[in-house]
Design a protein around this motif. Structure first.
Motif, PDB file in Angstrom:
ATOM      1  N   GLY A  64       0.803  -1.209   0.000  1.00  0.00           N
ATOM      2  CA  GLY A  64       0.000   0.000   0.000  1.00  0.00           C
ATOM      3  C   GLY A  64       0.841   1.266   0.000  1.00  0.00           C
ATOM      4  N   LEU A  65       1.996   1.241   0.688  1.00  0.00           N
ATOM      5  CA  LEU A  65       2.861   2.420   0.727  1.00  0.00           C
ATOM      6  C   LEU A  65       3.583   2.617  -0.603  1.00  0.00           C
ATOM      7  N   TYR A  66       3.983   1.534  -1.249  1.00  0.00           N
ATOM      8  CA  TYR A  66       4.564   1.660  -2.588  1.00  0.00           C
ATOM      9  C   TYR A  66       3.585   2.334  -3.544  1.00  0.00           C
ATOM     10  N   SER A  67       2.323   1.912  -3.503  1.00  0.00           N
ATOM     11  CA  SER A  67       1.307   2.516  -4.359  1.00  0.00           C
ATOM     12  C   SER A  67       1.090   3.983  -3.996  1.00  0.00           C
ATOM     13  N   PHE A  68       1.130   4.301  -2.706  1.00  0.00           N
ATOM     14  CA  PHE A  68       0.933   5.676  -2.231  1.00  0.00           C
ATOM     15  C   PHE A  68       2.017   6.601  -2.775  1.00  0.00           C
ATOM     16  N   TYR A  69       3.263   6.202  -2.646  1.00  0.00           N
ATOM     17  CA  TYR A  69       4.353   7.059  -3.110  1.00  0.00           C
ATOM     18  C   TYR A  69       4.423   7.118  -4.637  1.00  0.00           C
TER      19      TYR A  69
ATOM     20  N   THR B 147       2.381  13.233   3.765  1.00  0.00           N
ATOM     21  CA  THR B 147       1.493  12.900   4.874  1.00  0.00           C
ATOM     22  C   THR B 147       0.127  12.552   4.304  1.00  0.00           C
ATOM     23  N   GLY B 148      -0.426  11.483   4.753  1.00  0.00           N
ATOM     24  CA  GLY B 148      -1.722  11.074   4.229  1.00  0.00           C
ATOM     25  C   GLY B 148      -2.245   9.850   4.943  1.00  0.00           C
ATOM     26  N   LEU B 149      -3.402   9.387   4.495  1.00  0.00           N
ATOM     27  CA  LEU B 149      -4.080   8.241   5.088  1.00  0.00           C
ATOM     28  C   LEU B 149      -4.340   7.243   3.966  1.00  0.00           C
ATOM     29  N   VAL B 150      -3.755   6.079   4.062  1.00  0.00           N
ATOM     30  CA  VAL B 150      -3.855   5.057   3.014  1.00  0.00           C
ATOM     31  C   VAL B 150      -4.917   4.044   3.417  1.00  0.00           C
ATOM     32  N   LEU B 151      -5.918   3.850   2.564  1.00  0.00           N
ATOM     33  CA  LEU B 151      -6.937   2.812   2.735  1.00  0.00           C
ATOM     34  C   LEU B 151      -6.640   1.724   1.719  1.00  0.00           C
ATOM     35  N   SER B 152      -6.177   0.600   2.203  1.00  0.00           N
ATOM     36  CA  SER B 152      -5.769  -0.505   1.329  1.00  0.00           C
ATOM     37  C   SER B 152      -6.619  -1.726   1.644  1.00  0.00           C
TER      38      SER B 152
ATOM     39  N   GLY C  32       6.203  11.182   5.711  1.00  0.00           N
ATOM     40  CA  GLY C  32       6.880  10.211   4.869  1.00  0.00           C
ATOM     41  C   GLY C  32       7.172   8.875   5.507  1.00  0.00           C
ATOM     42  N   ARG C  33       6.752   8.646   6.741  1.00  0.00           N
ATOM     43  CA  ARG C  33       7.002   7.354   7.391  1.00  0.00           C
ATOM     44  C   ARG C  33       5.696   6.804   7.965  1.00  0.00           C
TER      45      ARG C  33
ATOM     46  N   LEU D 255      15.357  -5.508   9.568  1.00  0.00           N
ATOM     47  CA  LEU D 255      14.733  -4.744   8.490  1.00  0.00           C
ATOM     48  C   LEU D 255      15.438  -3.409   8.367  1.00  0.00           C
ATOM     49  N   SER D 256      15.883  -3.085   7.168  1.00  0.00           N
ATOM     50  CA  SER D 256      16.446  -1.769   6.884  1.00  0.00           C
ATOM     51  C   SER D 256      15.309  -0.867   6.417  1.00  0.00           C
ATOM     52  N   GLU D 257      14.999   0.144   7.205  1.00  0.00           N
ATOM     53  CA  GLU D 257      13.822   0.977   6.949  1.00  0.00           C
ATOM     54  C   GLU D 257      14.050   1.919   5.772  1.00  0.00           C
ATOM     55  N   HIS D 258      12.943   2.214   5.082  1.00  0.00           N
ATOM     56  CA  HIS D 258      12.928   3.245   4.046  1.00  0.00           C
ATOM     57  C   HIS D 258      11.527   3.825   3.991  1.00  0.00           C
ATOM     58  N   CYS D 259      11.259   4.673   3.017  1.00  0.00           N
ATOM     59  CA  CYS D 259      10.010   5.442   3.003  1.00  0.00           C
ATOM     60  C   CYS D 259       8.771   4.564   2.865  1.00  0.00           C
ATOM     61  N   ALA D 260       8.884   3.380   2.279  1.00  0.00           N
ATOM     62  CA  ALA D 260       7.717   2.522   2.044  1.00  0.00           C
ATOM     63  C   ALA D 260       7.777   1.225   2.836  1.00  0.00           C
ATOM     64  N   SER D 261       8.576   1.188   3.889  1.00  0.00           N
ATOM     65  CA  SER D 261       8.752  -0.052   4.638  1.00  0.00           C
ATOM     66  C   SER D 261       8.009   0.002   5.961  1.00  0.00           C
TER      67      SER D 261
END
Length: 616
Positions: A170-175, A187-192, A206-207, A561-567
């Motif tokens: 869902g975060l990959y699709s968001f970005y 900043t946002g609200l993802v409905l997946s 972004g996180r 886990l190595s964190e990033h913007c969509a993890s």
């Protein structure tokens, strides 16, 4: 009036699409130079998508798209497992299908390994040396550490991949959609909503804010089973025809989300609205009426066709038997030639393989096969010669009185010629096509409604918008304003027509008067996760933040886990130190006072030495 209604009604046919096996692609220089291209895998619970992270046009979309299921018969070898598109029709094998998911978490890693084998083989990277390309893999929000540990162990130990990166679909699709729309705010609200679950994912600066994520145990599989139950209760005479594959087609092509559910149901009470909006789904059927009158000529023609089919079957069987005997005979003659050429050792070795004891037994078997081959050829020649004569003789034979007893009506009397009339006169007019139609009316909107009202299927949990309100209540008013300015819908279960408008209406009722909000929908709700993961892999080459190397895996463990913007957010597992029990501390002084044996004294000293650093 009837003609008007018939002209406005819509009749659709089921496509019953069957999949074809995926081709095996060859790896090119573009995937190897200047660096090895990453492989992007969207590991979805309904469908898996895999492809290359390359900038060339022909690799823009995923090369492989298949359902995340495998089928293997009982007792079959592992290599005989059918995966995804290898299964052309799922319905006959529905009871054999296995998935690697329990809800949305991977738990069956044997099936997951088969999925990886299928992907790497068809992408042209499968070899004994492993996969030498980095892997970008999706995982569910707040994935359990054990699941990630087993996945990393499978990729690093079994396939020996150099780098792995995990991200939330869902975060990959968001970005990806934020990049397309050139939005600066992250900043946002993802409905997946997926096949098994739905998620509310708040993203702050972004996180992912993992502490305030919420999951609903309602997804596409629940909508699918609900539609199947409704139609099976409505049409008990067509239970076998109401399959899950056809229900998927109904959901994807004929369902919609009602903007106002109760007002929409009131519209369906009108006969005119019903006739205009109902979708008649035509089931396959045979137009021949059962029990109709069959003439003598038709019966003779049927009998001739049956005889011809039987003769063709017998001829085919004789040919197959003759071919098998000839192959067996050729094999035995080759063994006999070994003895004639003086190769005795090889001759006896082949005799043992053939389960024979002597050359005499071999010769006897060869003579029997020779006779069987000659007889088979003779029978084939005779069958070809008398085929026409047999058909003519059968046609000249008189029909028995009971030949058409099961075809003609029970009250039919042969002596009364006045009853020999067309079927339309004997029987009332019956529309077979209309009998084999499914009238899909309110089911088109009732099934997607369970995302907002799970109580319709007996689920005791909140709906999508109630869960969203609960998530928003955890933030301050300023944060709420920032979140609702970018409400993003993604996932294959949110691509119904009207879903965006329904969320806007519900959100308008939730928010204060004159507050601003914006609802956006993914351009391709089911595919944007893969496109977002591909773009992330192109922007962040292996070695940067977000990648897990083999050295990281060996040093920090499989759950790292190595964190990033969509993890996800990495929360390391904290192991609690053991606290000494009061009985152990009380036993030690007593033992030293009573003068224990040397063995007891040494064990007490060791236990005291182990306890002291921990308690201090």
């Amino acid at each position: 009036m009837t003609s008007k209604l018939e002209s406005t009604c819509q009749v659709f046919t089921f496509q019953d699409c069957k999949t074809s096996p995926d081709p095996i692609y060859e790896i090119t220089d573009q995937h190897l130079n200047p660096i090895r291209a990453p492989i992007v895998i969207d590991n979805g619970s309904y469908q898996t998508r895999a492809g290359w992270a390359c900038r060339e046009d022909k690799f823009e979309k995923p090369l492989l798209q298949f359902k995340s299921v495998g089928a293997r018969s009982r007792g079959a070898a592992r290599s005989e497992t059918q995966i995804g598109n290898d299964i052309s029709n799922l319905e006959p094998l529905r009871w054999l299908l296995k998935s690697q998911f329990d809800r949305n978490v991977v738990v069956n890693f044997e099936v997951q390994e088969l999925m990886f084998d299928y992907i790497f083989t068809h992408l042209g990277t499968g070899s004994e040396c492993g996969v030498e390309h980095p892997i970008v893999l999706t995982e569910p929000p707040c994935n359990p550490l054990h699941s990630r540990q087993m996945m990393s162990e499978l990729l690093f130990e079994c396939y020996r991949v150099p780098h792995v990166s995990y991200g939330v679909d869902g975060l990959y699709s968001f970005y990806y959609n934020n990049t397309l729309c050139n939005k600066g705010s992250n900043t946002g609200l993802v409905l997946s909503s997926g096949y098994h679950c739905s998620h509310i994912l708040p993203v702050i600066n972004g996180r992912l804010d993992a502490e305030n994520c919420k999951r609903m145990n309602v997804g596409g599989s629940h909508v699918l089973s609900y539609l199947q139950r409704l139609l099976q209760l409505k049409y008990p005479g067509h239970l076998a025809a109401v399959t899950l594959s056809r229900m998927e087609e109904l959901l994807h092509q004929h369902s919609y989300a009602a903007i106002n559910y109760h007002e929409e149901l009131e519209k369906w009470r009108s006969p005119g609205f019903y006739e205009r909006e109902v979708h008649r789904m035509q089931l396959p059927f045979s137009a021949k009426l059962l029990g109709g009158y069959v003439s003598v000529e038709e019966r003779q023609e049927r009998r001739v066709q049956q005889l011809r089919r039987l003769q063709e079957i017998n001829t085919r069987r004789r040919e197959e038997k003759l071919q098998q005997d000839q192959e067996r005979l050729d094999k035995l003659l080759v063994v006999q030639e070994l003895l004639e050429h003086g190769l005795v050792d090889q001759f006896h070795k082949n005799l043992v393989e053939l389960n024979m004891d002597s050359a005499e037994e071999l010769q006897s078997y060869i003579s029997k096969l020779n006779m069987a081959v000659e007889q088979g050829r003779h029978r084939l020649l005779l069958a070809d010669g008398i085929e026409g004569k047999t058909e003519g003789a059968e046609m000249e034979q008189p029909m028995d009185e009971g030949d058409g007893a099961t075809i003609v009506e029970p009250n039919f009397e042969e002596e009364n010629t006045a009853l020999e009339k067309p079927v339309s006169v004997i029987q009332p007019v019956f529309n077979m096509a209309e009998y084999h139609q499914l009238f899909v009316g309110t089911e088109r909107l009732r099934c997607p409604e369970i995302l907002f009202q799970p109580s319709l299927i007996g689920e005791d949990q909140m709906g999508l918008m109630e869960t969203l309100r609960l998530v928003l209540a955890r933030y301050s008013s300023e944060q709420q304003e920032a979140l609702v300015r970018n409400v993003f819908l993604t996932g294959g279960n949110l691509q119904y027509p009207g879903m965006k408008e329904r969320v806007e209406i519900e959100l308008l009722a939730l928010r204060p008067f004159q507050s601003q909000f914006q609802v956006n929908k993914a351009s391709r709700p089911a595919l944007d996760a893969w496109y977002g993961a591909r773009d992330w892999a192109l922007e962040h080459p292996p070695g940067e933040e977000g990648w897990i190397s083999r050295q990281d895996y060996e040093e920090k463990g499989g759950e790292y886990l190595s964190e990033h913007c969509a993890s996800n957010i990495f929360i390391p597992m904290k192991l609690a130190k053991p606290v000494p029990r009061p009985l152990e501390s009380a036993v030690a002084p007593t033992a030293t006072a009573t003068g224990p044996s040397p063995v007891m004294c040494s064990s007490s000293v060791v236990s005291a030495a182990m306890i002291t650093p921990q308690t201090s």
